[in-house]
Write a protein that holds these residues in place. Sequence first.
Motif, PDB file in Angstrom:
ATOM      1  N   CYS A   6      72.173  17.215  -0.484  1.00 33.14           N
ATOM      2  CA  CYS A   6      71.272  17.755   0.543  1.00 33.14           C
ATOM      3  C   CYS A   6      69.825  17.524   0.097  1.00 33.14           C
ATOM      4  O   CYS A   6      69.458  17.896  -1.018  1.00 33.14           O
ATOM      5  CB  CYS A   6      71.521  19.248   0.742  1.00 33.14           C
ATOM      6  SG  CYS A   6      70.230  20.045   1.693  1.00 33.14           S
ATOM      7  N   CYS A   9      67.957  21.353  -0.589  1.00 39.21           N
ATOM      8  CA  CYS A   9      68.303  22.191  -1.750  1.00 39.21           C
ATOM      9  C   CYS A   9      68.763  21.361  -2.944  1.00 39.21           C
ATOM     10  O   CYS A   9      68.994  21.913  -4.023  1.00 39.21           O
ATOM     11  CB  CYS A   9      69.336  23.255  -1.375  1.00 39.21           C
ATOM     12  SG  CYS A   9      70.962  22.606  -0.980  1.00 39.21           S
ATOM     13  N   CYS A  16      75.916  23.078  -0.016  1.00 38.21           N
ATOM     14  CA  CYS A  16      74.516  23.230   0.404  1.00 38.21           C
ATOM     15  C   CYS A  16      74.210  24.708   0.626  1.00 38.21           C
ATOM     16  O   CYS A  16      75.011  25.458   1.183  1.00 38.21           O
ATOM     17  CB  CYS A  16      74.306  22.438   1.698  1.00 38.21           C
ATOM     18  SG  CYS A  16      72.768  22.818   2.542  1.00 38.21           S
TER      19      CYS A  16
HETATM   20 ZN   LIG Z   1      70.789  22.211   1.398  1.00 36.94          ZN
END
Ligand SMILES: [Zn+2]
Length: 202
Positions: A6, A9, A16
Amino acid sequence: MSRPICPTCQRPTKVCLCDFIEHIDNRVEVGILQHPSEVGLVKGTAKIAQLSLSYCHTWCGEDLQDLPDLVEWLGDDKPVFLLYPVIEGQHEPVKFYEVTQIRHLHAHEEIKLLILDGTWRKTHKIMMLNSVLRGMDRISLKPCTPSAYRIRKQKSATSLSTIEAVYEALSQLEDDYLRYQPLLKTFESMQQQQAVFTKRPK
Ligand SMILES: [Zn+2]
């Protein structure tokens, strides 16, 4: 093939955290010095603070000589308190402050908090390497809630994960537990998500 990551993050997309994050305008500014071995760990919780808090800086390293930005952050005119317990066997001429003392001395916006992120051994090494950190004023924190960290071995119920330490410190310093509750909620969601992936078929 590499796992999809992701972009927000920086965790694998199947774990995620973004949907669980609630943004919080913290008043006490937070700095996290992360030991290099913590970076990218799926079990690491500093990420929750980074993604949730408006004022949170993260540095990665062991030695302040390699971290001029952190040195600068420590050196501006706001007093910084380090969250780190007494080092056993060391005579330390440092000052420990209770949360109530700090609240009495400073407004929330006037102070900063530095937290070390890593195992006990790794953060101890960081302390041993950096006399600047050893000499900093410290905040002594009595956690109000026992640790809920299930996915990583804890030394005792009172050894907190990094995000729990951030939660305790901010909510006690700002005397506002409700405001920081989302940090624990995200932490809980992260652990539940993790449990799904680590459960082995019988
Ligand atoms: Zn994420």
